[in-house]
Design an enzyme around this catalytic site. Sequence first.
Site, PDB file in Angstrom:
ATOM      1  N   CYS A 193       0.837  -1.197   0.000  1.00 22.80           N
ATOM      2  CA  CYS A 193       0.000   0.000   0.000  1.00 22.80           C
ATOM      3  C   CYS A 193       0.877   1.254   0.000  1.00 22.80           C
ATOM      4  CB  CYS A 193      -0.989  -0.055   1.159  1.00 22.80           C
ATOM      5  SG  CYS A 193      -2.467   0.898   0.799  1.00 22.80           S
ATOM      6  N   GLU A 231      -1.542  -9.025   3.577  1.00 23.30           N
ATOM      7  CA  GLU A 231      -1.393  -9.569   4.944  1.00 23.30           C
ATOM      8  C   GLU A 231      -2.724  -9.993   5.558  1.00 23.30           C
ATOM      9  OE1 GLU A 231      -1.010  -6.419   4.048  1.00 23.30           O
ATOM     10  OE2 GLU A 231      -1.533  -4.981   5.615  1.00 23.30           O
ATOM     11  N   HIS A 289      -3.667  -5.044   0.442  1.00 24.83           N
ATOM     12  CA  HIS A 289      -3.081  -5.555   1.694  1.00 24.83           C
ATOM     13  C   HIS A 289      -3.116  -7.079   1.734  1.00 24.83           C
ATOM     14  CE1 HIS A 289      -2.621  -1.763   3.926  1.00 24.83           C
ATOM     15  NE2 HIS A 289      -3.617  -1.357   3.151  1.00 24.83           N
TER      16      HIS A 289
HETATM   17  N1  GLN Z   1      -1.947   6.783   2.648  1.00 24.13           N
HETATM   18  C1  GLN Z   1      -2.048   5.999   1.470  1.00 24.13           C
HETATM   19  C2  GLN Z   1      -3.414   6.110   0.828  1.00 24.13           C
HETATM   20  O1  GLN Z   1      -4.351   6.545   1.446  1.00 24.13           O
HETATM   21  C3  GLN Z   1      -1.728   4.544   1.758  1.00 24.13           C
HETATM   22  C4  GLN Z   1      -2.748   3.859   2.610  1.00 24.13           C
HETATM   23  C5  GLN Z   1      -2.260   2.571   3.212  1.00 24.13           C
HETATM   24  O2  GLN Z   1      -1.065   2.300   3.198  1.00 24.13           O
HETATM   25  N2  GLN Z   1      -3.138   1.797   3.782  1.00 24.13           N
HETATM   26  O3  GLN Z   1      -3.570   5.755  -0.317  1.00 24.13           O
END
Ligand code: GLN
Length: 536
Positions: A382, A510, A508
Site C-alpha cells: 500500500c 497480509e 493488503h
Molecule cells: N496513505 C495511502 C493512501 O491513502 C496509503 C494507505 C495505506 O497504506 N493503507 O492511499
Amino acid sequence: MSKYIFITGGVVSSLGKGIAAASIGKLLEARGLKAAIIKCDPYLNVDPGTMNPYQHGEVYVTEDGAETDLDLGHYERFSNTVLSKDSNITAGKVYYSVITKERRGDYLGKTVQIIPHITDEIKERIKKVSRGNDVDVTIVEIGGTVGDIESLPFLEAIRQLRWELGEGYALNIHVTLLPYIRSAGEQKTKPTQHSVGRLREIGIIPQILMCRTERPISQDQREKIALFCNVDVEAVIEAIDVKHIYEVPVALKKQKLDELILKKLNIKLPDKGIKNWEEGVVKRLRSPAKEVKIAVVGKYIALQDAYKSIYEALVHGGIANNARVNVVKVDSEELEKQDPKKVFKGMQGVLIPGGFGSRGIEGKIRAVGHVRENKIPFFGICLGMQIATIEFARHVCDLKNANSTEFDKQTPQPVIGLLEEQKQVENMGASMRLGAYPCFLEKGTSSFEAYKTSKISERHRHRYEFNNHYRVQMEEAGMVFAGVNPERDLVEIIEIKDHPWFVGCQFHPEFKSKPDAAHPLFREFITAALKQATDK
Ligand code: GLN
C-alpha cells in the site's frame, strides 16, 4: 438454531481474549461445527477506521470492506469462521442506529433507553450474524474489562440472551489473570475471585474460567478458584504464557477445553484432533531449519499492534519456508538521519507496510533507493508501493519532484494522486477504497510466479492511486505493471526489472495470510530473502 459462547474479560485488559476466542473457534471447527465469531467493542467510534494506531493498533479489513478491530484478524488466521462487516459490533454503531430510528419515528411515543432499546439492538445484531449464516455456534467476545462503565449495555445484553436461550444453549467463559507475586512466591487468586464476583453482581455466572498465568496452576489453586468462583474444577482452564500464539489451541485442547464446551452445550461430536495444525504450524514454528532477517520500516514501529497482520504474515511466510523470521524494526524517521547502508547491514529483505501522512516518508524513500540499488528483496505494501513508485520516478525516471499529493498537494509530478471520486469525499469514516477487488496478473512476473494464476482478489484500504499518466514513462524506464484492476485499469502491483524480488502492491495481502496457508507474496518474499547473502 445457533448456540452461543460469550467471552468476557476481567482484572486487566490485554489478556488475550481475542486469541482465546479465535482458538475456541478453531477447536470447534475441528469438531466439524460451523462457527462465527463476533467482537463487541464498547467505544463510541462507529468503527476503528478513523482511529490512530496509537489508540487502537492495526485496523483490520474484512472481505466486504469493513474497517474492524484487529481481533478479527486473529479470528480469520486461526479459523475459517464466518466474518463480515456485521462481525464487529461497536457501541458507536449501536447508538447510531438507535438514534437514527428514534429520529425516524420508529419508537414513537416511547422513551428511548439503554434498556431495552440499546440492549435489544445489541442482541439483534448478535443474532443476525448467526441467523444469516447457518451457524452452529456463535462466539461473542466482549471487549474491555468487567467493571468498565461503557461495557455494561453489552454485558446486560448477553445476560439477557443467556437467560432467553437457557441451559445447554449458551455458555459464559470469563478470562482472568492469576498474577504471580515474586516476593511472596505466590500465585494470587483474589483478583479472579473479585472479577467473577463483579460479573455475578450484574447477573452473569461464568461456567468456565480461563486463567492467564506465567506459571502452571497447582491442583490446590484450581480447587480454590473453583470453590470461590462457583465453577467445576475441570472448568478452571490454565491459559499459560506460550512462546507463540499459534500454540494456544494446542495448549487448550490438551486441557480438553473443546470437550468441556461441547458437554456444556449438549453437543456430541467425535474428536478428530488438530494434527495438521500441530504438525504444519506449531512444530515448524518451534524448530525451523533456517533463519532469515527482515527489516520492517515504519513510523509506528514502537507499537507492537500497529502492524499486527504484517508481522503475522511474515511468520506464516517463514513457516512455509521452514524458516524463523527475525524481524528488525526500523523507524522511518530515524532513517532520515542515518546511513541506510549501516541500518540495513545483514538484512535479507526489507518490507515497507501501509501508512498515512507525511511523517517519515523521506526515510522510507531512502530505504527503497538502497534496496533497489543493492538488489535486496523488497516488499512494499500500500503506502510501501506508493513510496517505491515515488523513489523510482525520482531516481530512475528523472522526475526529480515526483511525489504523492498526500504529502505535497502542489507537487508538479504527482505520480501518486487521488481518484476523482476521492476528491469529492467529505466524511472521513469508511470512505476509502475498501475491501476486495479483482486484479489481473501479467505472466512472467514475480507476482504471477507466486500466485500461479492470472486472476486474484485482494483487500484494499487506501485513497491514493498510481497515476496512469506516468505509466508509459515508468514502463520504458524498467518498471513492470504486474497487476492491474480490470474494471478501472488501476495499477495494483508494480515490480522492477533486473532485481531478485521487488514487489509493491496497492492492496493488503497480509489480511489473507494464515499460518497453515501463507499468502503467496509473503511466502515468495521470504523465499527470495533466504537466497540473499547476509553479508551485504
Ligand atoms: N496513505 C495511502 C493512501 O491513502 C496509503 C494507505 C495505506 O497504506 N493503507 O492511499
